[in-house]
Design a protein around this motif. Sequence first.
Motif, mmCIF file in Angstrom:
data_model
loop_
_atom_site.group_PDB
_atom_site.id
_atom_site.type_symbol
_atom_site.label_atom_id
_atom_site.label_comp_id
_atom_site.label_asym_id
_atom_site.label_seq_id
_atom_site.Cartn_x
_atom_site.Cartn_y
_atom_site.Cartn_z
ATOM 1 N N PRO A 54 41.145 26.256 45.250
ATOM 2 C CA PRO A 54 40.686 26.908 44.023
ATOM 3 C C PRO A 54 39.704 28.058 44.235
ATOM 4 O O PRO A 54 39.481 28.848 43.318
ATOM 5 C CB PRO A 54 40.028 25.765 43.237
ATOM 6 N N THR A 55 39.120 28.163 45.428
ATOM 7 C CA THR A 55 38.172 29.257 45.680
ATOM 8 C C THR A 55 38.831 30.470 46.327
ATOM 9 O O THR A 55 38.192 31.516 46.478
ATOM 10 C CB THR A 55 37.022 28.787 46.593
ATOM 11 N N LYS A 56 40.097 30.358 46.696
ATOM 12 C CA LYS A 56 40.774 31.460 47.406
ATOM 13 C C LYS A 56 41.401 32.405 46.377
ATOM 14 O O LYS A 56 42.624 32.505 46.242
ATOM 15 C CB LYS A 56 41.844 30.891 48.348
ATOM 16 N N LYS A 57 40.535 33.133 45.662
ATOM 17 C CA LYS A 57 41.009 33.928 44.527
ATOM 18 C C LYS A 57 40.572 35.394 44.577
ATOM 19 O O LYS A 57 40.986 36.188 43.734
ATOM 20 C CB LYS A 57 40.478 33.313 43.216
ATOM 21 N N ARG A 58 39.697 35.751 45.507
ATOM 22 C CA ARG A 58 39.258 37.149 45.551
ATOM 23 C C ARG A 58 40.444 38.065 45.872
ATOM 24 O O ARG A 58 41.367 37.697 46.601
ATOM 25 C CB ARG A 58 38.158 37.347 46.589
ATOM 26 N N ILE A 59 40.356 39.276 45.340
ATOM 27 C CA ILE A 59 41.408 40.269 45.544
ATOM 28 C C ILE A 59 40.780 41.498 46.203
ATOM 29 O O ILE A 59 39.784 42.032 45.706
ATOM 30 C CB ILE A 59 42.052 40.681 44.209
ATOM 31 N N VAL A 60 41.344 41.919 47.311
ATOM 32 C CA VAL A 60 40.847 43.093 48.019
ATOM 33 C C VAL A 60 41.733 44.289 47.671
ATOM 34 O O VAL A 60 42.956 44.239 47.827
ATOM 35 C CB VAL A 60 40.823 42.868 49.536
ATOM 36 N N ALA A 61 41.101 45.345 47.172
ATOM 37 C CA ALA A 61 41.799 46.587 46.843
ATOM 38 C C ALA A 61 41.073 47.738 47.541
ATOM 39 O O ALA A 61 40.210 47.505 48.393
ATOM 40 C CB ALA A 61 41.857 46.775 45.335
ATOM 41 N N ARG A 62 41.413 48.977 47.193
ATOM 42 C CA ARG A 62 40.788 50.135 47.852
ATOM 43 C C ARG A 62 40.263 51.141 46.842
ATOM 44 O O ARG A 62 40.822 51.287 45.743
ATOM 45 C CB ARG A 62 41.807 50.867 48.745
ATOM 46 N N GLN A 63 39.212 51.832 47.203
ATOM 47 C CA GLN A 63 38.749 52.968 46.420
ATOM 48 C C GLN A 63 39.874 54.002 46.366
ATOM 49 O O GLN A 63 40.549 54.262 47.358
ATOM 50 C CB GLN A 63 37.496 53.587 47.044
ATOM 51 N N GLY A 64 40.063 54.582 45.202
ATOM 52 C CA GLY A 64 41.111 55.584 45.043
ATOM 53 C C GLY A 64 42.430 55.021 44.571
ATOM 54 O O GLY A 64 43.318 55.776 44.185
ATOM 55 N N GLY A 65 42.591 53.692 44.601
ATOM 56 C CA GLY A 65 43.852 53.090 44.205
ATOM 57 C C GLY A 65 44.016 53.009 42.699
ATOM 58 O O GLY A 65 43.054 53.069 41.941
ATOM 59 N N TYR A 66 45.272 52.872 42.274
ATOM 60 C CA TYR A 66 45.568 52.643 40.854
ATOM 61 C C TYR A 66 46.669 51.592 40.764
ATOM 62 O O TYR A 66 47.707 51.710 41.404
ATOM 63 C CB TYR A 66 46.020 53.921 40.145
ATOM 64 N N HIS A 67 46.416 50.553 39.930
ATOM 65 C CA HIS A 67 47.367 49.447 39.858
ATOM 66 C C HIS A 67 47.734 49.026 38.447
ATOM 67 O O HIS A 67 48.489 48.074 38.277
ATOM 68 C CB HIS A 67 46.807 48.239 40.621
ATOM 69 N N GLY A 68 47.195 49.699 37.414
ATOM 70 C CA GLY A 68 47.645 49.373 36.076
ATOM 71 C C GLY A 68 46.557 49.376 35.033
ATOM 72 O O GLY A 68 45.403 49.741 35.291
ATOM 73 N N SER A 69 46.943 48.938 33.815
ATOM 74 C CA SER A 69 46.037 48.966 32.672
ATOM 75 C C SER A 69 45.866 47.621 31.989
ATOM 76 O O SER A 69 45.194 47.554 30.964
ATOM 77 C CB SER A 69 46.521 50.003 31.645
ATOM 78 N N THR A 70 46.488 46.565 32.488
ATOM 79 C CA THR A 70 46.162 45.239 31.973
ATOM 80 C C THR A 70 44.824 44.823 32.589
ATOM 81 O O THR A 70 44.361 45.431 33.555
ATOM 82 C CB THR A 70 47.252 44.219 32.324
ATOM 83 N N TYR A 71 44.215 43.777 32.029
ATOM 84 C CA TYR A 71 42.833 43.470 32.410
ATOM 85 C C TYR A 71 42.672 43.231 33.908
ATOM 86 O O TYR A 71 41.794 43.824 34.554
ATOM 87 C CB TYR A 71 42.347 42.245 31.639
ATOM 88 N N THR A 97 59.318 42.004 34.726
ATOM 89 C CA THR A 97 58.266 42.310 33.756
ATOM 90 C C THR A 97 58.692 43.541 32.952
ATOM 91 O O THR A 97 59.849 43.969 33.031
ATOM 92 C CB THR A 97 56.932 42.574 34.466
ATOM 93 N N THR A 98 57.766 44.108 32.211
ATOM 94 C CA THR A 98 58.075 45.263 31.374
ATOM 95 C C THR A 98 57.581 46.584 31.961
ATOM 96 O O THR A 98 57.797 47.634 31.369
ATOM 97 C CB THR A 98 57.451 45.085 29.983
ATOM 98 N N GLY A 99 56.895 46.548 33.090
ATOM 99 C CA GLY A 99 56.380 47.771 33.693
ATOM 100 C C GLY A 99 55.501 47.465 34.880
ATOM 101 O O GLY A 99 55.390 46.310 35.316
ATOM 102 N N GLY A 100 54.829 48.489 35.391
ATOM 103 C CA GLY A 100 54.026 48.334 36.596
ATOM 104 C C GLY A 100 52.787 47.493 36.404
ATOM 105 O O GLY A 100 52.456 46.656 37.253
ATOM 106 N N SER A 101 52.065 47.700 35.307
ATOM 107 C CA SER A 101 50.850 46.924 35.062
ATOM 108 C C SER A 101 51.162 45.440 34.999
ATOM 109 O O SER A 101 50.481 44.612 35.619
ATOM 110 C CB SER A 101 50.188 47.371 33.756
#
Length: 470
Positions: free
Chosen positions: A148-165, A124-128
């Motif tokens: 098709p229903t197995k789409k939820r994403i678990v993340a954490r408070q305080g995390g940062y993963h990018g600026s794309t939508y 890709t072109t970067g982290g995002s």
Amino acid sequence: MAAIRNVETMSATERLDFAEMAKGHLIQPWPVAGEIGAEARGGIIAGDGIYVTDIEGRRLIDGPAGMWCTNVGHGCEPIARTLYEQAMTLSYNSPWYTASEPSVRLSKRLAAHAPGDLDHVFYTTGGSSAVETALRFMQFSNNVFGRPTKKRIVARQGGYHGSTYLSASLNGRPRDHDWMDSAGDLVVKLSCPNPFRRPAGQSVEAFCDMLVEEFSTTIETLGAETIGAFVAEPIMASGGVIVPPPGYLTRMRELCRENDILFIADEVVTAFGRLGNIFASKEVFGIEPDLITFAKGVTSGYFPLGGAMISAALLARLRQSNHADAMFAHGLTYSSHPIGCAVAETNLDLLEGGLLAHARDIAPYFQAQLKTLEDLPLVGEVRGLGLMACVECVADRESNNPLALDLEVGKRIDAHCQQLGLLVRPLIHMCVMSPPLTISRPQIDDLVSILRQGIALTQDELVREGLWKG
């Protein structure tokens, strides 16, 4: 051809013109509405080793290594030569129907460093865009597998993963979502694994148990059939260099494996030497993820490049599915860019040629010297690992809203440090340090000395203004 400016020859008028041009035409990341399109941030004119020179002619230690990325330092001649030579050999090729030699070679080298069976890479072109790729790949895979229903994403408070939508939807830092839309219906946020902020009286071991139990309960409540991925930075970088409790990541990895949830390790910051290894997941934290996202240090910031390492087992499952014609309709014009991949190869040569060993050798000294700042009354904690660290300043200890006073602390420290010769990355009330891996012990001493002075001057300032008792 644009002139390469020498700050020593810039007049006061030219410096003013620089600011006026920025205000008139440049929009930079993360502006506030009241200044958008009308601000001039501090100009940086040149770089050399661990130093940068600002528009005022001050030589500053590059404390954050740009954005965690200038790992081999500024002005690296081998990388500069590679940029030129590859541009003259092959400046671009379309990844839709051709492949460049640098991209093929680099892929083999990265696979040799990646843990487990992560032996394929999508560039890709970067982290995002790397995180976005990993998430879209998860969605695509579950569509192909008839889930098709197995789409939820678990993340954490305080995390940062990018600026794309989609990648930005995972972010869990204060105010990231106050004015921005996100795919909130797809994302579930777990607690931040920050031992410094654990409940009063709770041991670190009990805190870890609580975090793991929270994930287990989340899976049970939502159903594993609805969760596609767990995304985690091994160390939360922009969230304040949060090093999780011992055993946390391995236990979260096991929960993912038991529930067929993809574990995506976001190594955009922690890879390529920041923790002393090319990838930190296995070597530092003992985990083998299903995917690893990377960027930043892969080219030491000399060219925009990122990627996602993907498990061979996952790719094999896709090839064996009943939907051989299902298309992963995802790509970028600059995927596998030949210049970026060639630069990454040279960067790897430098890391493998001694810079990784140097980073591992000097990291304990870096952490120990920064730790001495904890004797300052304004400093709540110094934490970190490898060559990444955070000095968390806590001015407003008694308020229910610590940001009320702490908000300006980082900016004040940064302003003092720049006058003294150090560029700091202020994150509200935290000062992040992640210098180029080439830094020496005497240079670490200089960095810590200037940061100490900057914090001390800020303490005096707050007391003098009646904002803090000290």
